[in-house]
Design an enzyme around this catalytic site. Structure first.
Site, PDB file in Angstrom:
ATOM      1  N   ARG A  10       0.867  -1.186   0.000  1.00 32.44           N
ATOM      2  CA  ARG A  10       0.000   0.000   0.000  1.00 32.44           C
ATOM      3  C   ARG A  10       0.901   1.234   0.000  1.00 32.44           C
ATOM      4  NH1 ARG A  10      -3.087   2.442   5.201  1.00 32.44           N
ATOM      5  NH2 ARG A  10      -4.129   4.171   4.186  1.00 32.44           N
ATOM      6  N   ASP A  69      -3.103   4.886  -2.560  1.00 32.15           N
ATOM      7  CA  ASP A  69      -4.255   5.440  -1.838  1.00 32.15           C
ATOM      8  C   ASP A  69      -4.880   6.631  -2.568  1.00 32.15           C
ATOM      9  OD1 ASP A  69      -5.039   4.006   0.295  1.00 32.15           O
ATOM     10  OD2 ASP A  69      -4.274   5.356   1.818  1.00 32.15           O
ATOM     11  N   LEU A 129     -13.707   7.324   9.141  1.00 31.75           N
ATOM     12  CA  LEU A 129     -13.411   8.093  10.353  1.00 31.75           C
ATOM     13  C   LEU A 129     -12.565   7.258  11.306  1.00 31.75           C
ATOM     14  CD1 LEU A 129     -17.004   9.552  10.982  1.00 31.75           C
ATOM     15  CD2 LEU A 129     -15.172  10.496   9.555  1.00 31.75           C
ATOM     16  N   GLY A 130     -11.284   7.585  11.344  1.00 32.62           N
ATOM     17  CA  GLY A 130     -10.368   6.947  12.277  1.00 32.62           C
ATOM     18  C   GLY A 130      -9.446   8.013  12.829  1.00 32.62           C
ATOM     19  N   GLY A 132      -6.923   9.080  11.313  1.00 36.07           N
ATOM     20  CA  GLY A 132      -6.990   9.896  10.101  1.00 36.07           C
ATOM     21  C   GLY A 132      -8.417   9.791   9.604  1.00 36.07           C
ATOM     22  N   ARG A 205     -12.481   7.416  22.033  1.00 38.96           N
ATOM     23  CA  ARG A 205     -13.016   6.772  23.243  1.00 38.96           C
ATOM     24  C   ARG A 205     -12.693   7.599  24.485  1.00 38.96           C
ATOM     25  NH1 ARG A 205     -10.186   1.209  21.536  1.00 38.96           N
ATOM     26  NH2 ARG A 205      -8.612   2.798  21.135  1.00 38.96           N
ATOM     27  N   ILE A 252     -13.354   4.900  14.251  1.00 43.71           N
ATOM     28  CA  ILE A 252     -14.493   5.599  14.857  1.00 43.71           C
ATOM     29  C   ILE A 252     -15.780   5.225  14.124  1.00 43.71           C
ATOM     30  CG2 ILE A 252     -15.523   7.864  15.331  1.00 43.71           C
ATOM     31  CD1 ILE A 252     -12.600   8.980  15.380  1.00 43.71           C
ATOM     32  N   GLU A 254     -16.656   2.606  12.450  1.00 45.90           N
ATOM     33  CA  GLU A 254     -17.130   1.232  12.668  1.00 45.90           C
ATOM     34  C   GLU A 254     -17.535   0.983  14.117  1.00 45.90           C
ATOM     35  OE1 GLU A 254     -14.228  -1.632  11.236  1.00 45.90           O
ATOM     36  OE2 GLU A 254     -13.845  -0.364   9.485  1.00 45.90           O
TER      37      GLU A 254
END
Length: 319
Positions: A10, A69, A129-130, A132, A205, A252, A254
């Protein structure tokens, strides 16, 4: 070692040159090096991986494939991709919006289209949404706009990245407050976003826990994040004309039913979205989380970038 037939890599940035996955050659390695100016944290590390793969598996040197990407976003319309600065910088220096998370946006939008029953036409907004984070407007399987820009610093607020800000903030920090350029960009990439505003953490979290315990800065950070994601969803809705589905993915997207609900809460009246609270809160994995009466279907679709890399590698090498 002998059971390995090929290696897929990747790569975050392929520049203007690479619009799809390719087999690694010396020319491709040079292209990845050239694009490193746009992804200095990522591309050099990817090149280490490629060179180590060559060393460890010399018999597979012509069996390495790179998946970019940025590739999925090359279908973005010019009016979305070109920056409103002197045109020569695009023409001569290839400065434009490239986007990121393309491998994830491709997989999730394709999977969402399958979940819709594979209609011939589908307008989908993917919310990756993570730590990044980026959003993508997908029309009939093609990216037409995305929130990240020349680099992954642009777009929505993230764990430690600022996302979109007035460019004059940089000038003000340097000229009036005495910061140097490297310090400012380190701050924008690593000390901003959820972490910078909350002072608590870049992890959603921790932000939610602190907010629930009465920490006002954590609450502000949470509200800023949801507002910026909602703003992009709204603008992509207008750009697409109508939306068949919104899909949440990544850490986030998921896993945080609180974040999903908070984002949808800001757009539900305007877009006619009705969440199925039970499916959103109690469900697991890939699922529909909107109610039957919702005008737009809302899904959770766990991303699978590794599967995309494996498929492209297999296809390009005719395995």
């Amino acid at each position: 070692k002998n059971s390995i037939t090929s290696i897929g890599h990747r790569i975050v940035h392929g520049g203007e040159k690479y619009t799809q996955s390719v087999v690694v050659t010396d020319e491709v390695v040079k292209g990845i090096e050239d694009a490193a100016q746009f992804a200095p944290l990522h591309n050099p590390a990817h090149l280490i991986g490629i060179r180590e793969a060559f060393k460890t598996f010399p018999h597979l040197k012509d069996k390495n494939v790179v998946v970019f990407d940025t590739a999925f976003h090359h279908s973005i319309k010019p009016e979305n991709a070109v920056y409103p600065i002197p045109y020569k910088f695009y023409e001569e220096n290839k400065i434009r919006k490239y986007g990121a998370h393309g491998t994830s946006h491709y997989y999730v939008s394709k999977r969402t289209q399958e979940l819709l029953g594979n209609p011939e036409h589908a307008n989908i907004i993917v919310c990756h949404l993570g730590a990044g984070a980026s959003l993508c407007a997908v029309k009939d399987g093609k990216s037409i706009d995305t929130s990240m820009g020349l680099t992954p610093l642009a777009g929505v607020m993230m764990a430690t990245r600022s996302g979109d800000i007035d460019a004059s903030v940089v000038d003000h920090l340097i000229e009036n407050l005495g910061y140097d350029m490297k310090t400012v960009f380190k701050m924008l990439n690593k000390e901003s976003g959820l972490l910078g505003v909350s002072g608590v953490s870049g992890d959603m979290r921790d932000i939610i826990d602190a907010k629930d315990a009465g920490n006002q800065r954590a609450e502000l950070a949470f509200n800023m994040f949801r507002k910026r994601v909602a703003d992009y969803i709204g603008s992509y809705f207008v750009e697409l004309g109508h939306v068949d589905a919104i899909s949440f993915t990544a850490g986030i997207g998921e896993n945080s039913f609180i974040a999903r609900e908070a984002i949808i809460d800001l757009i539900k009246e305007a877009l006619g979205i009705v969440l199925d609270d039970k499916a959103n809160v109690e469900g697991h994995g890939e699922r529909l989380i909107s109610a039957p009466e919702s005008k737009i279907k809302v899904f959770v679709v766990p991303t699978d970038e590794e599967l995309v890399i494996a498929r492209d590698t297999k296809e390009l090498l005719n395995l």
